[in-house]
Design an enzyme around this catalytic site. Structure first.
Site, short mmCIF file in Angstrom:
data_model
loop_
_atom_site.label_atom_id
_atom_site.label_comp_id
_atom_site.label_asym_id
_atom_site.label_seq_id
_atom_site.Cartn_x
_atom_site.Cartn_y
_atom_site.Cartn_z
N ASP A 12 30.19 44.31 41.35
CA ASP A 12 29.04 44.73 40.53
C ASP A 12 27.76 43.97 40.87
O ASP A 12 26.90 43.76 40.02
CB ASP A 12 29.32 44.57 39.01
CG ASP A 12 30.62 45.22 38.61
OD1 ASP A 12 30.86 46.34 39.07
OD2 ASP A 12 31.39 44.60 37.86
N LYS A 15 25.78 46.39 45.15
CA LYS A 15 26.00 46.81 46.54
C LYS A 15 25.63 48.27 46.75
O LYS A 15 25.11 48.64 47.79
CB LYS A 15 27.48 46.62 46.95
CG LYS A 15 27.92 45.20 47.00
CD LYS A 15 29.39 45.09 47.32
CE LYS A 15 30.27 45.71 46.27
NZ LYS A 15 30.24 45.10 44.94
N ALA A 38 36.91 50.92 41.19
CA ALA A 38 35.60 50.32 40.91
C ALA A 38 34.58 51.38 41.25
O ALA A 38 34.92 52.45 41.73
CB ALA A 38 35.40 49.07 41.74
N GLY A 39 33.35 51.08 41.00
CA GLY A 39 32.35 52.10 41.31
C GLY A 39 31.01 51.50 41.60
O GLY A 39 30.75 50.34 41.28
N HIS A 40 30.19 52.28 42.25
CA HIS A 40 28.80 51.89 42.47
C HIS A 40 27.93 52.76 41.59
O HIS A 40 28.19 53.94 41.44
CB HIS A 40 28.36 52.23 43.89
CG HIS A 40 29.03 51.42 44.93
ND1 HIS A 40 29.05 50.06 44.93
CD2 HIS A 40 29.67 51.81 46.04
CE1 HIS A 40 29.70 49.65 46.00
NE2 HIS A 40 30.09 50.69 46.69
N THR A 41 26.88 52.15 41.05
CA THR A 41 25.91 52.96 40.33
C THR A 41 24.69 53.11 41.23
O THR A 41 24.19 52.11 41.76
CB THR A 41 25.51 52.27 39.02
OG1 THR A 41 26.71 51.83 38.40
CG2 THR A 41 24.78 53.21 38.10
N THR A 237 41.88 41.91 43.63
CA THR A 237 42.23 43.30 43.89
C THR A 237 43.30 43.32 44.99
O THR A 237 43.72 42.27 45.47
CB THR A 237 40.98 44.14 44.22
OG1 THR A 237 41.34 45.52 44.15
CG2 THR A 237 40.40 43.80 45.58
N ARG A 304 33.86 49.26 30.36
CA ARG A 304 34.17 48.01 29.67
C ARG A 304 32.97 47.06 29.73
O ARG A 304 32.32 46.95 30.77
CB ARG A 304 35.33 47.29 30.38
CG ARG A 304 36.67 47.96 30.18
CD ARG A 304 37.81 47.09 30.67
NE ARG A 304 37.86 47.03 32.13
CZ ARG A 304 38.90 46.55 32.82
NH1 ARG A 304 39.94 46.07 32.18
NH2 ARG A 304 38.90 46.53 34.12
#
Ligand code: GDP
Length: 426
Positions: A12, A15, A38-41, A237, A304
């Site tokens: 977070d 990236k 996971a994710g990118h915004t 991870t 979360r």
């Protein structure tokens, strides 16, 4: 030229934004590890997007987006994501999926849920995307490669073989319904239909692309401290988050990676369990969480609330070193504009001794932060385009951090948008 964008911390770091920005000058963008956990915004002209599987470059029409062999590929998630962006007006991206990428099976997600349930309070805080069971199976050599979808007879036989062991666990350990080979086979045939047009020998494709001098960007997920070897094991991870793994997870020679851009956030945040030395709590944390990122520090995939902390020089220096950093991109600096004073963690006190070296997990749990307080700049720095225009205390903060890191900060991100970036020649 091959470049990598990776994280220095717990993930977070921003990236997605940096990759999206560098995507402009890239021909090919490759995801090389991780999955949809996971994710990118990303904020761009089409709106705000949370990507979990697609590389961040999908918003450009000149780039090819690649899912490398190192990824935990969840086929329905991938194609839902494609549908979602196309529905919102983004042109259909050019996508290639490695024939050697392995697939997240429906039962990986179930096993993730069942194991969390079994561990109850002692769980690792998994996102239940099936990533740990997926990588366990990959290395136990009972995973399924995309290429295997195209040989139906062997596929059927292998499913039957693999689920024998799964069903024993389901029956005796988890007390859950058993798996059915035909059902799994039918699901995989649906996956095949979805993925078939995009399947490719990615390493051969990239070999040619490198010879032709194409610009290739490797996009990492999470950060150094979540790496299974070099991170805060076992709160990590399941695949390597390091740029070095980009060579393996994409299928290119390691010496081709010429630039390693490590993204480092101006304060700390983390999700899941594990030691977090510079963590803050209460109102102080709530305020930073509310103001953090773009609309608050909440997980892109899970929603979360993230754990918050001051900038940790010890963890970040280690995080940058283990990545093999050539450039640091220092992000979300604008968020700190509300503070009169900004504490920074410059050392760890462990059993009465102060160290600047990031320790192994057992010692990390005993570490107390040694803080140094820097003056804040008390203003909004969004919109500033050059380093010299930044307030003096803001530059001092950057230079202090750079000195502590020992790696050059060449990019400073002062807002979530693609153009909120200040380049610095070093
Ligand atoms: P990633 O997984 O490393 O890509 O990180 P995230 O997607 O969680 O990004 C962190 C959040 O910070 C996102 O909401 C971004 O839009 C936002 N963001 C990235 N860079 C900046 C920045 O410089 N300033 C602000 N305010 N937000 C940023």
């Amino acid at each position: 030229m091959v470049r990598a964008v990776v994280g220095a911390n717990w993930g977070d770091e921003g990236k997605g934004k940096i990759t999206d920005m560098l995507g402009k000058e890239s021909d090919i963008i490759v995801r090389f590890q991780g999955g949809a956990n996971a994710g990118h915004t990303i904020v761009n002209d089409y709106g705000k997007f949370a990507l979990h599987t697609l590389p961040s470059g999908v918003f450009y029409d000149h780039t090819t987006s690649i899912i490398g062999n190192g990824v935990a590929l969840n086929i329905p998630v991938l194609f839902n994501e494609v549908k979602e962006i196309v529905d919102r007006g983004v042109p259909m991206p050019k996508i290639l999926v490695s024939d050697r990428a392995q697939m997240v099976m429906p039962y990986h997600i179930l096993f993730d849920e069942y194991e969390e349930e079994r561990l109850a309070g002692k769980s690792f805080g998994s996102t239940k995307s099936g990533i740990a069971p997926f990588y366990s199976d990959k290395y136990a050599k009972i995973g399924f490669q995309v290429s295997e979808l195209f040989d139906e007879a062997s596929l059927k036989e292998k499913i039957e073989r693999v689920i024998v062991q799964k069903n024993i666990l389901l029956e005796h350990l988890y007390h859950k319904p058993l798996l059915n080979a035909d059902e799994i086979f039918n699901t995989l045939m649906e996956y095949k239909e979805m993925v078939a047009p995009y399947v490719c020998d990615v390493s051969a494709f990239l070999y040619e692309a490198i010879k032709e001098g194409k610009n290739i960007l490797l996009e990492g997920q999470l950060g150094s401290l979540k790496d299974p070897d070099h991170g805060i094991y076992p709160m990590v991870t399941s695949s390597s988050t390091l740029a070095a793994y980009g060579a393996i997870g994409a299928g290119i020679p390691p010496y081709e990676i010429k630039q390693i851009i490590t993204v480092c956030k101006a304060y700390s945040s983390a999700v899941g369990a594990g030691a977090f030395v510079s963590e803050i709590f209460g109102e102080e944390a709530d305020e930073l969480r509310r103001r953090g990122g773009d609309g608050g520090e909440y997980g892109a995939t899970t929603g979360r609330p993230r754990r918050m902390g001051w900038f940790d020089c010890v963890a970040s220096r280690y995080g940058c070193r283990i990545q093999g950093t050539t450039d640091v991109a220092f992000t979300v600096l604008d968020v700190l504009g509300y503070l009169d004073e900004i504490p920074v963690c410059v050392g760890y006190e462990i059993d009465g001794e102060v160290t600047k070296e990031f320790p192994t997990t057992g010692k990390l749990e005993k570490a107390k932060p040694v803080l140094e307080v820097l003056p804040g700049w008390n203003c909004d720095i969004r919109g500033i385009k050059t380093y010299e225009e930044l307030p003096e205390n803001c530059r001092k903060y950057i230079e202090f951090v750079e000195e502590q890191l020992g790696f050059p900060i060449t990019m400073i991100s002062n807002g979530p948008g693609r153009n909120d970036i200040i380049y610095r020649n070093k």
